[in-house]
Design a protein around this motif. Structure first.
Motif, PDB file in Angstrom:
ATOM      1  N   GLU A 233      67.298 -84.253 -88.794  1.00  0.00           N
ATOM      2  CA  GLU A 233      67.297 -83.178 -89.782  1.00  0.00           C
ATOM      3  C   GLU A 233      66.918 -83.733 -91.150  1.00  0.00           C
ATOM      4  O   GLU A 233      67.395 -84.803 -91.552  1.00  0.00           O
ATOM      5  N   LYS A 240      68.676 -87.512 -91.207  1.00  0.00           N
ATOM      6  CA  LYS A 240      69.774 -88.000 -90.372  1.00  0.00           C
ATOM      7  C   LYS A 240      69.466 -87.730 -88.911  1.00  0.00           C
ATOM      8  O   LYS A 240      68.919 -86.687 -88.563  1.00  0.00           O
ATOM      9  N   TYR A 242      70.587 -87.129 -84.945  1.00  0.00           N
ATOM     10  CA  TYR A 242      71.648 -86.572 -84.109  1.00  0.00           C
ATOM     11  C   TYR A 242      71.217 -86.652 -82.647  1.00  0.00           C
ATOM     12  O   TYR A 242      70.116 -86.214 -82.309  1.00  0.00           O
ATOM     13  N   PHE A 249      73.066 -80.443 -81.947  1.00  0.00           N
ATOM     14  CA  PHE A 249      72.943 -80.882 -83.337  1.00  0.00           C
ATOM     15  C   PHE A 249      73.716 -79.959 -84.274  1.00  0.00           C
ATOM     16  O   PHE A 249      74.446 -80.425 -85.162  1.00  0.00           O
ATOM     17  N   THR A 252      77.463 -80.596 -83.874  1.00  0.00           N
ATOM     18  CA  THR A 252      77.834 -81.904 -84.427  1.00  0.00           C
ATOM     19  C   THR A 252      77.785 -81.891 -85.945  1.00  0.00           C
ATOM     20  O   THR A 252      78.677 -82.408 -86.625  1.00  0.00           O
ATOM     21  N   LYS A 253      76.718 -81.288 -86.484  1.00  0.00           N
ATOM     22  CA  LYS A 253      76.568 -81.242 -87.939  1.00  0.00           C
ATOM     23  C   LYS A 253      77.740 -80.499 -88.586  1.00  0.00           C
ATOM     24  O   LYS A 253      78.322 -80.962 -89.577  1.00  0.00           O
ATOM     25  N   LYS A 254      78.097 -79.364 -88.006  1.00  0.00           N
ATOM     26  CA  LYS A 254      79.205 -78.582 -88.553  1.00  0.00           C
ATOM     27  C   LYS A 254      80.512 -79.361 -88.466  1.00  0.00           C
ATOM     28  O   LYS A 254      81.290 -79.406 -89.423  1.00  0.00           O
ATOM     29  N   GLU A 256      80.932 -82.647 -88.263  1.00  0.00           N
ATOM     30  CA  GLU A 256      80.911 -83.798 -89.177  1.00  0.00           C
ATOM     31  C   GLU A 256      81.119 -83.353 -90.621  1.00  0.00           C
ATOM     32  O   GLU A 256      81.816 -84.020 -91.396  1.00  0.00           O
ATOM     33  N   HIS A 257      80.505 -82.220 -90.975  1.00  0.00           N
ATOM     34  CA  HIS A 257      80.655 -81.717 -92.342  1.00  0.00           C
ATOM     35  C   HIS A 257      82.107 -81.338 -92.615  1.00  0.00           C
ATOM     36  O   HIS A 257      82.674 -81.698 -93.661  1.00  0.00           O
TER      37      HIS A 257
END
Length: 642
Positions: A233, A240, A242, A249, A252-254, A256-257
């Motif tokens: 992304e 980054k 993923y 993705f 995972t992004k949500k 991790e954030h």
């Protein structure tokens, strides 16, 4: 490692497009590159192609691009035609020139070996045959026929000159050449544009089994879910990596954030608490040692950065029709559509509130049908009738090419002269035209900006029947999601053409399918359509596997796969997958809560010097994070099977 960019940066004049680029292509990975329009995705592809160079850095960091050997890199943008008078077959067969040269040399070597089988000749033949096989030398004719057919070209088309094909067909020809050239790294920029759904399904199978690396820039979410196994992304000029497909993705992004945000605020709270203790006791001689200890604790903390907000800026507006239509919105009876010849005959009825997606191959009359309904072109027979109080808002895909010397502000204001400037600017603001943007000339806007302006004009009429022809072309994923949300909330009726299957799945409650000169009404959504007619998608994957692996048409593997489907209950299996996915999401959330609790305990002052306890807590965190990775891997696999 096939290809690597380390600590890269790209800037145009003073504008930084990408920075801190760390990008890898490993072996046969299928990599998706996602991000907002203008974030630098195409810039990355140009960098990989060697059309751009990395900026020099003042820091001591190593900045470099490295490759394993000399990989052949292919990009559709570079595929051009030297001579438009060449016929299609001859132009495409140019990509087989290296194979044909090898074949001729191998035949020479065989004759020479028959006469005198020296070690040198045998070694050369063995080496050449290995390369010949790698390039698909034993199956290039089958590859040629299969790909040509899948992209909609006939035997008669093979003899036509390139100059006789439309722009969209010429793009397909270039795409075919690229696929058949089989580069080591295949770069694809929006490969599903201008392809119909059946061709996209075939391409998914082809790329999934492609025995080399692929890097894809696309806003087609379903395509990325079915092809990609890695996502990069680009957001806020950073990149980054993923693991997994697009859906994995996003999860995972949500996660991790949320975790970083939680850890950041927990750490800030702890720092504030320690500083409060220092402030309270710093002037007491008996507490000097304690206050120093607290300050050291703060100094030795590895500070957690506050996470940047997701770039979710998107257009929005209130979609309330000015009038309510009658229950019968549209009735079509034996309507013949076309220009010189009849392309299709259409019969169906549409009720208030229905959202009907139109699908089918290119050139079968989908857009022509919409133009007939809006009286842009006359019908060639039959009839259609709009219901009581029906008011149409029509979006033509050509609006993205609209040219005007007016400013954005004047373009909308001239359409609605009774509005005040503030009202016009508020409308434009809802479609992301703010500040000085409203004074841009329409002809200078990007395709996506022109689409937003066209939608602003259409929606302001407050129609109760939207007719949309490829509305998501030129939109990034966030833009598509914004339009999806608006259409879901819209209480009017919608008839739309799209090749974006995810968009169709989200919006359509029924389908109109164009094929074989007829339009067939299917009273269910896209998921049901795929389940009912999914045999073509399975065949597409089988065909792609044959092309890439050279399996024969009667391969037992393919037969076994099809035979096993006789005992497969898709509804039951799908329900099981959905239950397991939901459970995995619960487990991941529980894991995150446990990890956050233990990390908070790690920061507790009473454990600051208890290294045995700290070690035990860290082991618990490591075990939970390892478990979370296992859950995520299973989640990603199940999502791919959806």
């Amino acid at each position: 490692m096939l290809y690597q960019i380390c600590n890269g940066k790209v800037a145009y004049a003073d504008k930084v497009v990408l920075q801190n680029i760390n990008f890898e292509i490993r072996n046969t990975e299928k990599i998706a590159v996602v991000g907002r329009n203008g974030c630098g995705k195409t810039t990355l592809l140009k960098l990989i192609m060697g059309e751009l160079e990395l900026d020099k850095r003042d820091s001591d960091e190593d900045v470099y691009i490295t490759k394993a050997g000399a990989p052949v890199i292919g990009w559709l943008q570079q595929m051009t035609f030297d001579n438009d008078s060449v016929c299609l077959a001859d132009e495409i067969r140019k990509v087989f020139a290296p194979i044909l040269l090898m074949k001729a040399r191998m035949e020479e070597l065989l004759k020479a070996i028959e006469a005198n089988a020296t070690t040198e000749l045998v070694d050369e033949y063995s080496s050449l045959e290995e390369q010949f096989t790698y390039l698909g030398g034993y199956r290039y004719e089958k590859d040629y026929e299969m790909v040509l057919s899948r992209f909609g070209f006939t035997r008669d088309d093979e003899e036509r000159k390139l100059s006789e094909f439309s722009g969209g067909q010429r793009t397909k020809i270039a795409f075919i050449k690229l696929l058949l050239s089989k580069p080591d790294i295949l770069l694809l920029d929006e490969p599903t544009n201008h392809l119909d759904i059946s061709t996209i399904a075939w391409l998914e199978g082809y790329l999934k089994e492609y025995p080399r690396a692929v890097v894809i820039v696309s806003h087609d979410r379903m395509f990325l879910d079915r092809v990609a196994d890695v996502v990069y992304e680009i957001e806020h000029q950073k990149m980054k990596r993923y693991p997994g497909n697009y859906s994995a993705f996003m999860v995972t992004k949500k996660a991790e954030h949320e975790k970083q945000e939680k850890d950041y605020f927990a750490q800030q709270k702890e720092i504030a608490r320690l500083n409060q203790i220092v402030e309270r006791f710093k002037n007491k001689p008996t507490k000097v040692a304690m206050t120093r200890s607290k300050l050291k604790q703060i100094e030795h903390m590895e500070l957690i950065e506050k996470p940047e907000n997701f770039d979710l800026k998107a257009f929005h507006t209130s979609m309330i029709p000015a009038k309510e239509s009658g229950n019968d919105v549209l009735e079509v009876q034996n309507l013949s559509i076309g220009y010189k010849e009849v392309l299709a005959k259409v019969s169906f009825a549409m009720k208030k509130g229905q959202k009907i997606g139109i699908i089918g191959g290119n050139g079968l009359g989908k857009s022509t049908f919409l133009k007939t309904l809006t009286d842009i072109i006359p019908s060639k027979g039959g009839r259609f009738k709009l219901g009581y109080n029906v008011e149409i808002g029509y979006f033509d895909q050509q609006m993205a090419q609209y040219l005007s010397e007016k400013t954005v502000l004047d373009e909308l204001w001239d359409e609605y002269p009774t509005l005040t400037q503030t009202e016009v600017r508020n409308i434009l603001g809802g479609f992301l035209f703010t500040g000085e943007d409203v004074f841009k000339q329409v002809s200078m806007l990007s395709g996506g900006e022109k689409v937003r302006l066209a939608l602003a004009r259409i929606f302001q009429t407050k129609p109760n029947f939207l007719i949309l022809d490829e509305p998501t072309n030129h939109m990034d994923i966030v833009g598509k999601e914004a339009l999806e949300d608006m259409l879901k909330e819209y209480h009017g009726s919608v008839l739309f053409v799209s090749h974006d299957r995810y968009f169709i799945k989200q919006i359509a409650d029924s389908l109109l399918i164009f094929e074989n000169g007829q339009a067939t009404f299917f009273p269910y959504g896209y998921e049901d359509y795929e389940e009912k007619f999914g045999s073509e998608n399975r065949q597409a994957t089988t065909d792609a596997l044959r092309i890439n692996t050279g399996k024969t048409e009667n391969a037992p593997v393919a037969e076994k796969t099809i035979e096993s489907k006789n005992y497969y209950n898709p509804g039951k299996e799908k329900a099981k997958r959905e239950r397991r996915i939901a459970r995995l999401e619960e487990l991941l959330e529980e894991n995150d809560t446990k990890i956050a609790g233990i990390k908070a305990e790690l920061l507790a002052p009473e454990h600051a010097s208890d290294y045995v306890k700290l070690n035990e807590l860290q082991k618990e965190v490591d075990a939970l994070e390892q478990q979370a990775e296992a859950y995520m891997e299973e989640w990603g696999q199940l999502q791919e099977e959806q």
